[in-house]
Design an enzyme around this catalytic site. Structure first.
Site, PDB file in Angstrom:
ATOM      1  N   ASP A   3       8.283  28.186  19.098  1.00 44.40           N
ATOM      2  CA  ASP A   3       7.534  27.297  18.514  1.00 44.40           C
ATOM      3  C   ASP A   3       8.775  25.949  17.159  1.00 44.40           C
ATOM      4  O   ASP A   3       8.284  25.754  16.654  1.00 44.40           O
ATOM      5  CB  ASP A   3       7.964  29.089  17.285  1.00 44.40           C
TER       6      ASP A   3
ATOM      7  N   ASP B 146     -17.575  -7.970  -7.874  1.00 45.46           N
ATOM      8  CA  ASP B 146     -18.413  -8.045  -6.302  1.00 45.46           C
ATOM      9  C   ASP B 146     -17.790  -6.588  -5.871  1.00 45.46           C
ATOM     10  O   ASP B 146     -18.535  -5.984  -4.563  1.00 45.46           O
ATOM     11  CB  ASP B 146     -16.401  -8.318  -5.497  1.00 45.46           C
TER      12      ASP B 146
ATOM     13  N   GLY C  65     -18.528  -6.904  -1.406  1.00 44.43           N
ATOM     14  CA  GLY C  65     -18.899  -7.460  -1.261  1.00 44.43           C
ATOM     15  C   GLY C  65     -19.772  -8.370  -0.981  1.00 44.43           C
ATOM     16  O   GLY C  65     -21.071  -8.623  -0.582  1.00 44.43           O
TER      17      GLY C  65
END
Lengths: 429, 512
Positions: free
Chosen positions: B36, B275, B410
């Site tokens: 653990d 854009d 864009g």
């Protein structure tokens, strides 16, 4: 024909080895992985196997975290997470397990071997996975063989998971009278191919590997089987093989030029390989390995090194780094020291370092800080904190995930240790 | 029993470790088997912390089970106190230790340590990591927070940041700056950055800023009840949410009016500039923890101009508000912690972008869908060296950049379309700012090539060769959508075959 000598003169030690050196036995907090971690490399080695951990969310989280990234859409391992109702009634837990296995096997027809892997919670509630495996084998035979082993943290430390997995396969292997050499351990394919190639060139008649890559690869065991361990953490597998009548060939492990040569030599002696043949087969790769190591050894020579216990590779690696790279081991910690397995490496490891078994991590950190080694080999939980204290570290887990055995990897192995030191030299921060 | 391949949350004791690791002067003694301890590496490797988490694990083994694991716990407790000299200790069990029922809380109490010992009950087989954070912090606060006088000037606490939190470090910094600009002092930031002695004086603040409901709602509610501190309900992620948050704070602080400086905020102009036109109506699927997912939905729709086609979270505790929001957005809420189910949903929805977690990033890689990460579970990538908050003005700027980055920009998208038949060009060309431009086999239009995955075609509709060829002329980044719409159209029209005409009829049908 000249017979190979067991110990070549070049190997004679100037100082006594570490076989009878005192061992500091520690019992405190252990900063180690549990045996489930082995699934990360085992499942890659056995492409037709699925590892189903029967455990808790912690187990699933560990596997995910240890794997580092999730690179598979649907990996060939998973965790059947125990829930409240499974804890309440074991009968129901078996039904639930059957249902999950059925679902899994119908979705993944490529699975031929299924390992039910026990975890801490499944062991504590005494969920009998042996019985489950028998029941499921009957149900899904012959398409799928179901086996079980424990990778729980209460019983296994890190690489012991592979040991438990391989050992679980041994009783079911068919018997054979054939004379053969068995190489035991899940090695990366590239390494396995190289080592098998060398053994074949030496003229060892029949060489097999455990684990087999697929369920269809034939492998039998019997009194004429002799085996070489490829990894130092396979003590239980060795015992299981011995019970089947196979005989262990003790040897140093195939790390570095010397380790690889001695590992091969042990097999060669066993199979009466001619000394000239041995020389012819090994000369060129030995020279290559020595050259590759030399490049890294410049960085490593005279540097001190401190091993935290992790994979049980520590003793063979310390031997390699001390003898072939000129490093000075200060402490060599291992989760377990199994002298029947690492005895040959202990013989070769020059006397001097503290050998420690088990761990009390805070005390060991105190010793490490006091010793200020040039390089500390430790687990991922300790590496950055030690780096932050100004100590160079090498993460141990890389040693089990990376191809490091054999001649052609000897240089890479040395570089793994040299890189952190070279990096410190290179950075101007 | 439930088969799980990947999990969104760890077990609850990992949540407790996150709280302890965020704090100073607090130590966690965890009854747990060896293994653990892997949890340490989450903090030292993923978060790159230079200290070990303040956790002592008992690391019991099988041989201890028969003898005395309780004694092991007490030894670990005593050693931890002596070595680390903490101001307070939290004690608890991991999943395995829960089964052996040693009662760490009871054991620690009998030891007579001269510091507060806070027992944790974290049911490992029912609950998960976020619950573990929330419950641990609540217990720490309940035990340590004492009644005290309010500060003379108006002040608040920031509740929620923990170790291993998604951008918690930077969120706290950004948020503190916003509060400072408003004229509200920060009394205590907790759990991360606080000591037990700071928890004691939480009551000095006039109100609480609940930064992450996932990790601190329990404590915020308790402080409201016991110390009369109201808390904020808005997560300040995104422009609108930040403005709402500031208004909320202004009211809680009793300030005359909201006085904020938005000069650092760039998202509105970045999103309005031409854009960004190409972002309009991008179909996004959103998944993460509820707080981040819900905040992302608002930013996606209102501030980026995306179309939200799916919304979900993995933490069931927040299913209700998320369902409500999904309804508002006209989508079905996906509440699951099953990674395969999320993958199936994404595949069926075929969005143009995913806003998800590291898990969805992998799903996106496989399905060829760009993905930006908005939420935990964390990955080493989620701890950048640079300042990169999610909240506040700078957070909004970060969201814009992070979400747009995986997309084709864009003007670039326009050019890709224009030049797509040039021999230098190929369909597999992605955005120029992405790595991985390896050699790609050049294909000419019309050459046989596999056309994008066909997620929804169940074989009922057949593409005629000409239509298939025509489909390939559609730019790759909208081809999936074209294929899906055409198939949907064909199915609705009861057509068995898709011709070029069908393709264009469908295009006209779905034209917006």
């Amino acid at each position: 024909m000249s017979v190979l000598a067991p110990t070549p003169s070049g190997l004679a030690l100037k100082s006594p080895g570490c076989r009878d050196a005192p061992v500091l036995k520690e019992r405190g907090q252990r900063e180690v992985f549990c045996g489930l971690t082995g699934i990360i490399w085992l499942h890659r080695k056995m492409p037709d196997a699925f590892f189903l951990v029967v455990g808790s969310r912690t187990c699933a989280h560990l596997l995910q975290s240890a794997a580092g990234v999730m690179i598979f859409a649907e990996p060939r391992f998973g965790t059947a997470i125990l829930e409240e109702q499974d804890l309440a009634g074991l009968a129901d837990a078996h039904d639930e397990l059957d249902r999950e296995v059925e679902r899994l096997l119908s979705r993944r027809p490529d699975i031929r071997r299924l390992f039910l892997v026990g975890s801490c919670p499944s062991e504590v509630i005494k969920l009998d996975l042996t019985r489950a495996a028998e029941r499921l084998t009957q149900r899904f035979a012959p398409r799928v063989a179901v086996q079980n082993y424990s990778g729980s943290g209460i019983e296994t430390t890190f690489t012991q998971g592979e040991d438990a997995c391989l050992a679980s396969m041994v009783p079911d292997l068919p018997s054979t009278e054939a004379e053969q050499l068995l190489v035991v351990g899940a090695l990366p394919d590239v390494v396995e191919d190289q080592l098998l190639g060398l053994l074949r060139d030496l003229g060892v008649p029949s060489v097999k590997v455990l684990p087999t890559r697929t369920a269809d690869d034939e492998l039998g065991i019997g009194p004429n089987t002799r085996f070489l361990l490829a990894q130092p953490f396979l003590g239980d597998t060795a015992a299981a093989l011995s019970r089947r009548g196979a005989r262990h060939i003790p040897a140093p492990f195939a790390f570095g030029e010397e380790g690889t040569t001695e590992w091969l030599r042990a097999a060669a002696i066993e199979f009466a390989v001619d000394a000239a043949v041995f020389e012819r087969v090994t000369a060129a790769p030995r020279a290559r390995a020595r050259k590759a190591i030399a490049a890294a050894a410049e960085t490593l020579c005279d540097k001190s090194i401190f091993f935290f216990p992790d994979s049980q590779l520590e003793i063979p690696l310390a031997r390699f780094l001390a003898r072939e790279c000129g490093m000075r081991p200060i402490e060599v910690g291992a989760p377990f020291i199994h002298k029947g397995v690492v005895g040959s490496d202990l013989d070769l490891l020059p006397y001097g370092p503290t050998l420690s078994e088990g761990q009390d991590v805070d005390k060991q950190l105190d010793r490490c800080r006091a010793a200020r080694p040039d390089l500390t080999v430790c687990g991922l939980g300790l590496a950055n904190p030690l780096e932050a204290e100004g100590l160079a570290t090498k993460w141990a887990i890389e040693l089990v995930f990376t191809p490091v055995h054999g001649y052609e990897q000897a240089g890479d192995l040395a570089q793994l240790f040299a890189r952190p030191l070279r990096r410190r030299e290179a950075l101007r921060l | 029993m439930k088969l799980t391949v990947w999990t969104y949350e760890g077990p609850p004791h990992v949540g407790a470790i996150r709280v302890a690791t965020g704090m100073e002067g607090l130590h966690y003694v965890l009854h747990a088997p060896q293994g653990d301890t892997y949890a340490d590496l989450l903090f030292t490797m993923i978060e790159r912390r230079g200290q070990r988490p303040p956790v002592s694990y008992t690391t019991f083994q099988a041989r201890d089970l028969g003898s005395d694991t309780a004694e092991l716990f007490k030894i670990a407790c005593r050693d931890a106190y002596q070595r680390f000299q903490p101001e307070a200790i939290i004690v608890g069990a991991s999943c395995t230790a829960e089964l052996i029922q040693d009662d760490p809380g009871g054991l620690a109490e009998t030891m007579g340590l001269p510091i507060p010992v806070i027992p944790l009950e974290l049911p490992s087989y029912q609950r998960k990591e976020n619950f573990g954070c929330d419950e641990t912090f609540l217990q720490i606060v309940r035990t340590l927070a004492v009644p005290c006088e309010r500060t003379p000037e108006v002040s608040c606490n920031i509740l929620g940041p923990t170790g291993l939190g998604f951008r918690h470090r930077d969120d706290v910094e950004e948020l503190s700056r916003l509060l400072e600009e408003l004229g509200v002092a920060v009394n205590v930031v907790a759990p991360m950055g606080s000591r037990p002695s700071d928890i004691a004086r939480l009551g000095e603040a006039h109100f609480n800023v609940l930064l992450y409901p996932e990790t601190a709602e329990g404590a915020a509610r308790w402080l409201e009840r016991r110390h009369g501190q109201p808390f904020t309900k808005t997560a300040p992620i995104g422009v609108g949410a930040t403005r709402d948050f500031l208004a909320e704070v202004t009211e809680l602080a009793g300030l005359a009016s909201v006085s904020t400086d938005e000069s650092r905020l760039r998202l509105p102009w970045w999103s309005s500039s031409v854009d960004s036109t190409y972002l309009t109506g991008k179909r996004v699927f959103i998944f993460g923890d509820a707080t981040h997912a819900m905040a992302a939905a608002r930013v996606a729709r209102d501030e980026m101009g995306f179309e939200v086609v799916g919304l979900g979270c993995y933490n069931r505790e927040f299913a209700r508000p998320l369902r409500r929001l999904a309804e508002e957005y006209g989508v079905e809420a996906l509440i699951t912690d099953d990674y395969l189910e999320v993958e199936k949903t994404i595949e069926a929805l075929a969005p143009e972008m995913i806003l998800g977690t590291q898990m969805e990033r992998h799903i996106g890689k496989r399905l060829g869908i760009p993905c930006a990460v908005i939420s935990a579970p964390v990955h080493v990538q989620d701890f950048p060296a640079r300042f990169s908050p999610q909240v506040g003005w700078e957070g909004a700027n970060v969201l814009f950049d992070t979400w747009v980055h995986p997309l084709v920009m864009g003007l670039e998208e326009h050019l890709l379309h224009m030049f797509r038949e040039d021999p230098e060009f190929h369909d597999a060309a992605g955005p120029s700012h992405h790595a991985g431009h390896g050699p790609v086999k050049l294909r000419l239009v019309g050459e046989d090539e596999p056309v994008a995955p066909t997620p929804v075609n169940d074989g009922a509709v057949v593409w005629l060769a000409d239509a298939e060829k025509e489909l390939r002329k559609v730019p790759f980044f909208v081809r999936g959508k074209a294929r899906r719409n055409t198939e949907k159209f064909a199915a609705e029209q009861g057509l068995g075959e898709i011709s070029v005409d069908t393709l264009y009829e469908a295009k006209a049908h779905y034209a917006r």
